[in-house]
Design a protein around this motif. Structure first.
Motif, mmCIF file in Angstrom:
data_model
loop_
_atom_site.group_PDB
_atom_site.id
_atom_site.type_symbol
_atom_site.label_atom_id
_atom_site.label_comp_id
_atom_site.label_asym_id
_atom_site.label_seq_id
_atom_site.Cartn_x
_atom_site.Cartn_y
_atom_site.Cartn_z
ATOM 1 N N TRP A 25 22.993 47.860 58.868
ATOM 2 C CA TRP A 25 23.832 47.832 60.049
ATOM 3 C C TRP A 25 23.204 48.675 61.156
ATOM 4 O O TRP A 25 22.406 49.568 60.880
ATOM 5 C CB TRP A 25 25.228 48.371 59.723
ATOM 6 N N ASP A 26 23.589 48.393 62.380
ATOM 7 C CA ASP A 26 23.146 49.190 63.522
ATOM 8 C C ASP A 26 24.094 50.373 63.640
ATOM 9 O O ASP A 26 25.096 50.330 64.347
ATOM 10 C CB ASP A 26 23.173 48.343 64.798
ATOM 11 N N GLY A 27 23.799 51.427 62.890
ATOM 12 C CA GLY A 27 24.698 52.572 62.811
ATOM 13 C C GLY A 27 25.265 52.694 61.408
ATOM 14 O O GLY A 27 24.666 52.224 60.435
ATOM 15 N N SER A 68 25.128 41.627 58.281
ATOM 16 C CA SER A 68 25.540 41.848 59.665
ATOM 17 C C SER A 68 24.644 41.076 60.630
ATOM 18 O O SER A 68 23.557 40.609 60.260
ATOM 19 C CB SER A 68 25.470 43.340 60.000
ATOM 20 N N ALA A 69 25.088 40.981 61.877
ATOM 21 C CA ALA A 69 24.255 40.347 62.906
ATOM 22 C C ALA A 69 22.957 41.128 63.088
ATOM 23 O O ALA A 69 21.885 40.547 63.297
ATOM 24 C CB ALA A 69 25.028 40.275 64.224
ATOM 25 N N LEU A 77 17.568 36.756 57.675
ATOM 26 C CA LEU A 77 18.465 36.307 56.613
ATOM 27 C C LEU A 77 19.899 36.187 57.127
ATOM 28 O O LEU A 77 20.355 37.025 57.914
ATOM 29 C CB LEU A 77 18.432 37.284 55.443
ATOM 30 N N THR A 78 20.600 35.174 56.667
ATOM 31 C CA THR A 78 21.992 34.973 57.056
ATOM 32 C C THR A 78 22.893 35.089 55.837
ATOM 33 O O THR A 78 22.431 34.971 54.695
ATOM 34 C CB THR A 78 22.199 33.586 57.688
#
Length: 200
Positions: A25-27, A68-69, A77-78
């Protein structure tokens, strides 16, 4: 899981080079979502012939976290893609049965991959798939080139004059590129093979 100075020689001289991608995650991660492996890249290196002889990819379905995005942007990867993967326990069994992970020496770039497997195996009650002979390729590369700081994989490729093949932060491609760095070190007689101490 560190290398012993008295490890017996490996008869077939095959080495598994492993790189994993995990949910990220970003954070800070969302509450209750631990980082989980979603892709295992594995390249088999024949140290005797100095060649990469197998490139493999194992998708792993996360159980307690989602992609996550940010993770998709980083790795490509999705969630839909990893939902088709194996469970973590199934992936570990696959490593053991199809890639001799329990008996074949292995390497990764840094200790993140080894530590992530250790954490996730402990958290899920899964048998650890690897044997005790592990080499931190980043440490070996840093020592061989007399560097003050340990480089990332892409920087190491530049230092070695090697191309980055495929997509960075894709497990199968990163393992393939790390394997090229292993062979680069082997050609310089700087790869700590079985029975030789790993650089500190």
């Amino acid at each position: 899981m560190t290398r012993s100075a008295t490890v017996p020689a490996v008869e077939n001289a095959l080495l598994n080079v492993v790189d994993v991608e995990a949910t990220c995650w970003d954070g800070q991660p969302p509450p209750g979502q631990p980082s989980e492996i979603v892709e295992i890249g594995l390249t088999v290196v024949d140290l005797a012939s100095g060649t990469r002889v197998g490139k493999h990819r194992v998708l792993v379905r996360p159980r307690r976290s989602t992609v996550s995005a940010f993770c998709t942007e980083l790795t490509g990867l999705t969630q839909a893609e990893v939902d088709t993967g194996l469970s973590f326990a199934e992936a570990c069994r696959l490593l053991a049965t199809e890639h001799d992970a329990g008996t074949r020496p292995w390497a990764s770039w840094g200790d993140y991959d080894r530590n992530q497997f250790t954490r996730q195996c402990q958290a899920t009650g899964t048998r650890y798939p690897f044997g005790r002979v592990h080499t931190n390729a980043k440490v070996a590369f840093t020592a061989a080139h007399g560097l003050r700081k340990r480089p990332g994989m892409s920087q190491a490729l530049e230092i070695a004059g090697l191309p980055l093949e495929g997509r960075h932060h894709r497990g199968e491609d990163d393992a393939w590129n790390i394997a090229a760095l292993v062979l680069h070190l082997r050609a310089r007689d700087a790869w700590p093979g079985p029975g030789r101490p790993e650089p500190s």
